[in-house]
Design an enzyme around this catalytic site. Structure first.
Site, PDB file in Angstrom:
ATOM      1  N   GLU A 128      -2.449 -28.032 -38.556  1.00  0.00           N
ATOM      2  CA  GLU A 128      -2.530 -26.612 -38.167  1.00  0.00           C
ATOM      3  C   GLU A 128      -3.882 -25.988 -38.445  1.00  0.00           C
ATOM      4  O   GLU A 128      -4.397 -25.213 -37.635  1.00  0.00           O
ATOM      5  CB  GLU A 128      -1.443 -25.788 -38.859  1.00  0.00           C
ATOM      6  CG  GLU A 128      -0.080 -25.842 -38.173  1.00  0.00           C
ATOM      7  CD  GLU A 128       0.627 -27.157 -38.394  1.00  0.00           C
ATOM      8  OE1 GLU A 128       0.257 -27.865 -39.349  1.00  0.00           O
ATOM      9  OE2 GLU A 128       1.538 -27.477 -37.622  1.00  0.00           O
ATOM     10  N   HIS A 141      12.221 -22.647 -40.568  1.00  0.00           N
ATOM     11  CA  HIS A 141      12.024 -22.716 -39.125  1.00  0.00           C
ATOM     12  C   HIS A 141      12.641 -21.519 -38.410  1.00  0.00           C
ATOM     13  O   HIS A 141      12.940 -21.587 -37.232  1.00  0.00           O
ATOM     14  CB  HIS A 141      12.655 -24.005 -38.551  1.00  0.00           C
ATOM     15  CG  HIS A 141      11.926 -25.254 -38.932  1.00  0.00           C
ATOM     16  ND1 HIS A 141      11.902 -25.738 -40.206  1.00  0.00           N
ATOM     17  CD2 HIS A 141      11.175 -26.103 -38.179  1.00  0.00           C
ATOM     18  CE1 HIS A 141      11.182 -26.854 -40.246  1.00  0.00           C
ATOM     19  NE2 HIS A 141      10.722 -27.091 -39.031  1.00  0.00           N
TER      20      HIS A 141
END
Lengths: 392, 326, 326
Positions: B60, B129
């Site tokens: 990321e 999530h």
């Protein structure tokens, strides 16, 4: 070219440094990079190197001295160079931005807070509806929009009120009295002194002079007139009572203007006998009769109710024995007189029946203390019980 | 007018914009052959090639950092972070680099960068999530934030985001991907800082964002059955925020409920309610009400997840509270 | 021992190194005089790395830099006046006074900015490499970072991605063997930092960072390789800093380094060494040497004067340069 050695900033938070030890003396030769001086800061002990080569011509601050960062501490120059002021860029001292001190506004807490939502307040104001006349249906009694709308629609007080109740708005003289008395009661530290005074001599005086006064003026002489003269004489003796507070000063007033409380139908009015100490009993009577008449007709001028330095309130004729009057601001004191009652008292070793009345003095503790006020009240007692003293 | 899904709307838009700007590049995980986690980039690799659809390893920081570097050096870029929860792995790059590069350089850097991501719960994806993290980014100056709730809004806002020469966080919601809506054929852009009144009403203002707009509309329908007409405002854009529309509505209804999926504590509702009371204090009949998730991580078990994330019921309750009808 | 470099190049290198040295000394002096806020991270002792690497680059090659980056900025061709003005926070600085020492950027000169976050610029360098690759030009990206940064996640993510996509990025580690007070021995898990290149399948070489000629020749190889599209490389330039970590480092970094070690490295001062070499090879004489020094000193004085006379940015500037307004 000469070089000024400054107290160097050796760390982000350093604001000053102490010269611990000069490693070179005036006149010594020093090379750039050579340790020149030992500096102590909060955090470290540091050997500062010379920023230039030359002769250490002058030491400006000595061992043990603490100076702020960028202060010149020495001058290095070559032999023969002048020591004229070396213009160095003044360090940009960050300007301390002084933040405005938050002004603590003392909000006057009304005794009863009305809870209302902002829109309810706005609407009530726009429609001219008094919030205190609405009962809120929101949590903790909050007045909400719906409540105001209901009132506006119906045009009367909400059905929660009993139809027999009557509401009198605080208007006019009532409103003024309410405001001034609240002000006085809340802001002036009152203390109260009371004395029971023997009215025998005073009543006798009244008897003696009554006819003569009527003959001369066609007016009645009252006990109050005599009391005005007594108060004026006492005030002359104790000017501190004839004063008012102005900011953080006591203003002693020369004129003795005594206000006399008069009860009217819609409220209390206090016309003032100006320069009472300079008026004779007849003059006082005449003035007061005139003022009372005007008061009843509602024709008192501003001058006639203003400028008072002391107030007299005679509740005797209303049948009151004793009471603690509220000071008429901005005066120092107020004297309340109760009714005269025949009472058995000790007089000259025996129990006699004498006419007695309670004299109640309320005073502003910022201006006078108990002793002073007591003196004043006693003075009045003395005069009332021995009226010829007025001639002195 | 054809009805297409949120995903189709995004894909169509990306394709059009990539055709329009030959330098436009997408970078993210599994966006190539796989077509990205929810299918948004399906088919784009075949059409535009591996230089323009760059599928990366799980990195990321590198994704965002390199997206920034590319954007700064002339390559308009859309970086995709698979789940908004993973933006935290790239926080330094987002907060300290992307958001600040232009300002720190005294206005020299031009950063045509969109960070596309998705969040939200309701599918049992559990704590790491399912988050809604827009409140974190709201706090960082230098980032624009938009969160579309319909396929129509998604297209118009994405075009604006791509063509903006500033960093934009484009936050989607996983439960919106399958929703359908009508999207006109022609080109249109929706400017940032413009909210959308999805339902007009006079009794209460409901300001909502992303998936919560759907729930707010459902709640409004229910409320209508009880004689309460709610005005539902879809904020669409958080930075810049269309405060004026909210204020206009509040002045009309005198009551406002803000609905977001992020935790109630310090969610976007906290900032907006503060602004409302500053600017429209005299028009409020009740304190501003905020509906948000409970201040806990999103739990896994269905009944727990349901209890944590706001639903229709919570919105109805909040509306009734500001109407003093509890 | 003859120098395998062109005489003009040697003079240019020498002048560059001297400029960096004097600039840093002046910066320290200005800090001591409270004219520079925050902190300064001098690169005194590392001049050979800056000068040697940047001399291999074209103006249109990109560079990412660190908080200890004044030397690299100067070597890449920055205007001393604008650099000094930025240090003093003036409007005429490279970043209009908004970046400061750690964020100096000169976009026209390919300098994409120094970074205050250790390892923060490495992914950005990768992004610049993507732009070059997509455009098909033969530009190169040079990314400077310290030994400490090789332990950051971004280092690993970035080298991996650059290697994977064969990006034209040359990674230069300015290994001054200390991360603030932590020696390399206590931070890096392997003996030689250049061995980390093996993990990413790219060439890696350790070299003497104080020998400007070695730095130059080895960097040229890596840069030409990258320019030819053969991918990234890692250069580990072993050097030493003569000052503390920054201007707030008590005792100028002597607390955690021994006097012996310092003296050993002072003997190998890159500026001194190179000067002696040039004298030996008669590329520089007593006279020309003094002339170069005077020239450099004059340019620094001019920069200081310019900076001091420049105004601070006005208060209105605070809210500008956040976003690009069309």
């Amino acid at each position: 070219m000469a070089t000024t050695v400054i107290m160097p900033k050796l760390g982000l938070t350093m604001t000053e440094g102490t010269i611990e030890k000069w490693l070179k003396q005036e006149g010594d030769r020093v090379e750039k990079g050579e340790p020149l001086v030992e500096i102590i800061t909060e955090k470290i002990n540091f050997q500062y190197e010379s920023p230039a080569s030359g002769i250490l011509r002058k030491i400006l601050h000595h061992e043990g001295e603490t100076v702020p960062v960028t202060t010149p501490i020495a001058i290095i120059a070559e032999e023969g160079e002048t020591m004229a002021e070396i213009e160095m860029a003044r360090p940009e001292v960050p300007v301390e931005v002084s933040l405005p001190v938050a002004v603590q506004t003392q909000s006057k807490e009304p005794s009863e807070r009305i809870l209302a939502s902002p829109i309810a307040r706005k609407m009530a104001q726009e429609k001219g509806i008094d919030l205190s006349s609405i009962k809120g249906s929101g949590p903790t009694g909050r007045i909400i929009k719906m409540d105001v709308l209901k009132v506006a629609e119906k045009g009367v007080a909400p059905p929660l009120r009993k139809s027999s109740e009557k509401l009198i708005p605080l208007k006019g003289i009532r409103r003024i009295i309410a405001k001034r008395m609240t002000e006085s009661f809340q802001n002036v530290p009152h203390f109260y002194l009371s004395l029971e005074i023997d009215m025998t001599s005073c009543l006798a005086l009244h008897d003696q002079l009554r006819e003569e006064v009527e003959k001369r003026t066609n007016l009645r002489l009252t006990l109050t007139d005599i009391l005005v003269k007594v108060a004026a004489s006492a005030l002359k003796d104790q000017p501190i009572i004839n004063s008012r507070i102005e900011g953080d000063q006591i203003h002693l007033i020369e004129e003795i203007n005594i206000g006399v409380a008069i009860a009217l139908e819609d409220g209390l009015i206090v016309p003032v006998v100006h320069d009472a100490d300079q008026k004779s009993l007849t003059e006082i009577a005449s003035t007061l009769r005139g003022l009372t008449q005007k008061a009843k007709e509602g024709k008192l001028s501003l001058q006639e109710v203003g400028g008072g330095t002391f107030t007299l309130s005679n509740m005797g004729m209303l049948g009151i024995d004793k009471f603690n009057p509220i000071i008429n601001p901005p005066e120092c004191s107020i004297l309340g007189v109760g009714r005269t009652v025949e009472k058995p008292v000790f007089h000259g070793g025996e129990i006699k029946v004498r006419p007695m009345a309670w004299f109640n003095l309320s005073s502003d503790h910022r201006i006078v203390d108990g002793a002073t006020a007591a003196q004043f009240l006693n003075r009045i007692k003395k005069t009332v019980e021995n009226p010829p003293l007025l001639l002195l | 007018m054809p009805e297409i899904t949120f995903v189709e709307s995004l894909r169509m838009t990306l394709k059009e914009e990539m055709e329009r700007d030959p330098s436009l590049m997408l970078i993210g995980e599994d966006i190539g052959r796989y077509g990205s986690i929810f299918g948004v980039t399906k088919g784009l690799l075949e059409e535009f090639g591996p230089h323009r659809i760059r599928s990366t390893p799980i990195s990321e920081s590198a994704i965002i950092g390199s997206a920034l570097g590319a954007a700064m050096t002339g390559t308009r870029t859309i970086a995709e972070i698979m789940y908004v929860d993973f933006t935290t792995c790239a926080m330094d790059q987002i907060v300290n680099q992307v958001a600040k590069m232009r300002y720190m350089s005294g206005g020299k850097a031009k950063i045509p960068l969109v960070i596309r991501t998705q969040g939200g719960g309701g599918r049992g994806n559990a704590a790491q999530h399912s988050q809604s993290l827009e409140a974190l980014f709201l706090h960082i100056p230098g980032l624009k934030i938009v969160m579309p709730s319909t396929p129509y809004d998604a297209r118009g806002l994405l075009k604006t985001a791509i063509r903006d020469d500033n960093p934009v966080m484009f936050i989607e919601h996983k439960l919106l991907y399958a929703t359908k809506g009508s999207v006109p054929d022609g080109e249109y852009l929706i400017p940032f800082g413009q909210s959308d009144i999805k339902r007009k009403g006079k009794d209460v203002t409901i300001a909502a964002i992303s998936y919560m707009v759907m729930k707010a509309l459902k709640a409004a329908q229910r409320l209508a059955g009880e004689g309460i007409e709610a005005e539902v405002i879809d904020l669409r854009s958080l930075v810049p925020l269309d405060l004026d529309s909210i204020l206009q509505s509040v002045r009309k209804t005198n009551r406002v409920v803000i609905v977001h999926e992020g935790c109630r504590r310090n969610g976007i509702g906290a900032e907006i309610s503060s602004l409302i009371q500053e600017e429209a204090f005299d028009f409020l009949d009740a304190p501003v009400e905020r509906v948000g998730s409970l201040n806990v991580p999103i739990p896994y078990a269905e009944p727990l997840e349901k209890a944590v994330i706001p639903d229709e019921e919570d919105i109805v309750t909040a509306v009734k509270k500001v109407l003093y009808r509890t | 021992m003859s120098i395998p470099l062109d005489e003009n190049l040697c003079l240019k290198l020498y002048e560059r190194m001297l400029t960096i040295r004097m600039f840093e000394e002046k910066a320290i002096e200005l800090f001591e005089h409270n004219l520079i806020r925050g902190n300064v991270h001098p690169c005194i002792g590392q001049e050979a790395v800056s000068a040697g690497v940047c001399a291999t680059l074209r103006r249109d090659d990109y560079m990412l830099n660190t908080h200890r980056g004044h030397g690299n900025c100067i070597a890449k061709g920055a205007d001393l006046k604008r650099m000094m003005a930025e240090l003093l926070g003036k409007e005429t600085g490279y970043c209009r006074g908004k970046g400061g020492s750690m964020h100096i950027a000169d976009f026209e000169g390919g300098n994409l900015g120094a970074n205050g976050i250790v390892g923060g610029g490495i992914p950005i360098a990768v992004g610049a490499g993507i732009s070059v690759q997509n455009r098909g030009t033969d530009q190169v990206v040079v990314c400077f970072f310290g030994d400490g940064a090789t332990n950051q996640g971004t280092f690993h993510e970035s080298l991996n991605l650059a290697a994977l996509w064969k990006l034209p990025v040359v990674f230069i580690c300015e290994n001054n063997q200390y991360g603030l007070s932590t020696p390399v021995r206590e931070a890096v898990s392997i003996f030689r930092i250049s061995d980390r290149a093996i993990a990413y399948g790219i060439p890696g070489v350790s070299l003497d960072g104080n020998d400007v000629i070695e730095v130059y020749t080895k960097t040229v190889e890596a840069v030409e390789r990258a320019r030819a599209g053969e991918g990234p490389a890692l250069l580990d330039c072993v050097t030493y800093r003569f000052f503390g970590h920054f201007t707030g480092d008590p005792g100028r970094g002597i607390n955690y380094r021994s006097k012996e070690e310092m003296n050993q490295w002072l003997d190998r001062c890159p500026v001194k060494q190179f000067k002696e070499q040039l004298f030996r090879e008669k590329i520089v004489t007593e006279e020309t040497g003094k002339a170069i020094e005077a020239k450099v000193r004059a340019s620094i004085e001019e920069a200081v004067r310019f900076a001091k006379e420049s105004p601070f940015p006005s208060p209105e500037e605070t809210t500008q340069d956040l976003f690009l307004l069309k």
